[in-house]
Design an enzyme around this catalytic site. Structure first.
Site, short mmCIF file in Angstrom:
data_model
loop_
_atom_site.label_atom_id
_atom_site.label_comp_id
_atom_site.label_asym_id
_atom_site.label_seq_id
_atom_site.Cartn_x
_atom_site.Cartn_y
_atom_site.Cartn_z
N ASP A 1 0.86 -1.18 0.00
CA ASP A 1 0.00 0.00 0.00
C ASP A 1 0.90 1.24 0.00
OD1 ASP A 1 -1.73 2.10 0.59
OD2 ASP A 1 -2.94 0.92 1.98
N HIS A 2 0.89 1.99 -1.09
CA HIS A 2 1.79 3.14 -1.23
C HIS A 2 1.42 4.29 -0.30
CE1 HIS A 2 4.71 5.75 -3.04
NE2 HIS A 2 4.98 4.89 -4.00
N ARG A 3 0.25 4.22 0.33
CA ARG A 3 -0.10 5.23 1.32
C ARG A 3 0.66 5.02 2.62
NH1 ARG A 3 -6.36 4.16 1.81
NH2 ARG A 3 -5.40 2.10 2.11
#
Length: 215
Positions: free
Chosen positions: A184-186
């Site tokens: 998850d790039h968040r």
């Protein structure tokens, strides 16, 4: 299900891929499985132990995003994807960091059998902090696995295959494990994923380092 699909669609998923030379681990496992009579000793328990040690040094991959806050988990509940006639089911090995290699092997066998027989308890499917899926058991090399919306990352294992590598200036045929880490790039970025994968490679490629983890 609709809500989960909507959340899944909103997650920016990125995949980092690499190869791990597991020739030495192959030899260790071949010797050890002959000593174990009451459980099938696959590569997965070794990988789980190495993953946990790698997560301890890269804590952001053992996290979740909760109400815009990143929560780092201090426990390691490892989900293992099991292919069944009804589809993929992911039972969870709770507190895997506290269990021995053989204990993990036995739990993998038990949970996998229960998943295929549809006899898992609902609690066996909850509480995961990191998931491992083995696409190599079917024959694939790399993938972008579906991310559990409550987890920061998922590791896909490809098929172990023979490949020529240059070792100390000489070409040798080695056992190679392809890996794909989707995240998850968040929560994290490519550098975190690369550092985790590098550490995982260290553990799986160095028998002495791996033995420290297993002891």
């Amino acid at each position: 299900i609709k809500i989960n699909m909507e959340k899944q669609a909103s997650i920016p998923i990125v995949t980092h891929m690499d190869e791990i030379d597991v020739t030495k681990l192959w030899g260790i496992r071949e010797k050890e499985k002959k000593k174990v009579k009451d459980v099938k000793l696959t590569f997965l328990p070794y990988i789980i132990k190495a993953v946990i040690s790698s997560l301890k040094e890269n804590k952001i991959l053992n996290a979740s995003l909760e109400q815009d806050a990143i929560v780092l988990k201090k426990y390691y509940n490892i989900g293992i994807a099991v292919a069944t006639e009804e589809g993929l089911i992911v039972p969870v090995i709770k507190g895997a960091e506290k269990k021995s290699l053989i204990e993990i092997a036995k739990e993998i066998q038990k949970l996998s059998e229960q998943a295929r027989q549809r006899t898992l308890d609902l609690m066996d499917l909850k509480g995961g902090t990191f998931t491992i899926t083995n696409i190599g058991s079917i024959g694939g090399m790399y993938a972008t696995p579906i991310l559990n919306i409550w987890e920061a990352a998922v590791l896909a294992l490809g098929k172990i295959h023979e490949k020529p590598l240059i070792i100390n200036g000489k070409i040798q045929v080695r056992k190679v494990l392809p890996v794909s880490i989707a995240f998850d790039h968040r929560i994290l970025d490519g550098a975190h994923a690369a550092l985790f994968t590098n550490k995982l490679k260290e553990y799986l490629e160095d028998p002495d380092l791996l033995m420290l983890v297993l002891s």
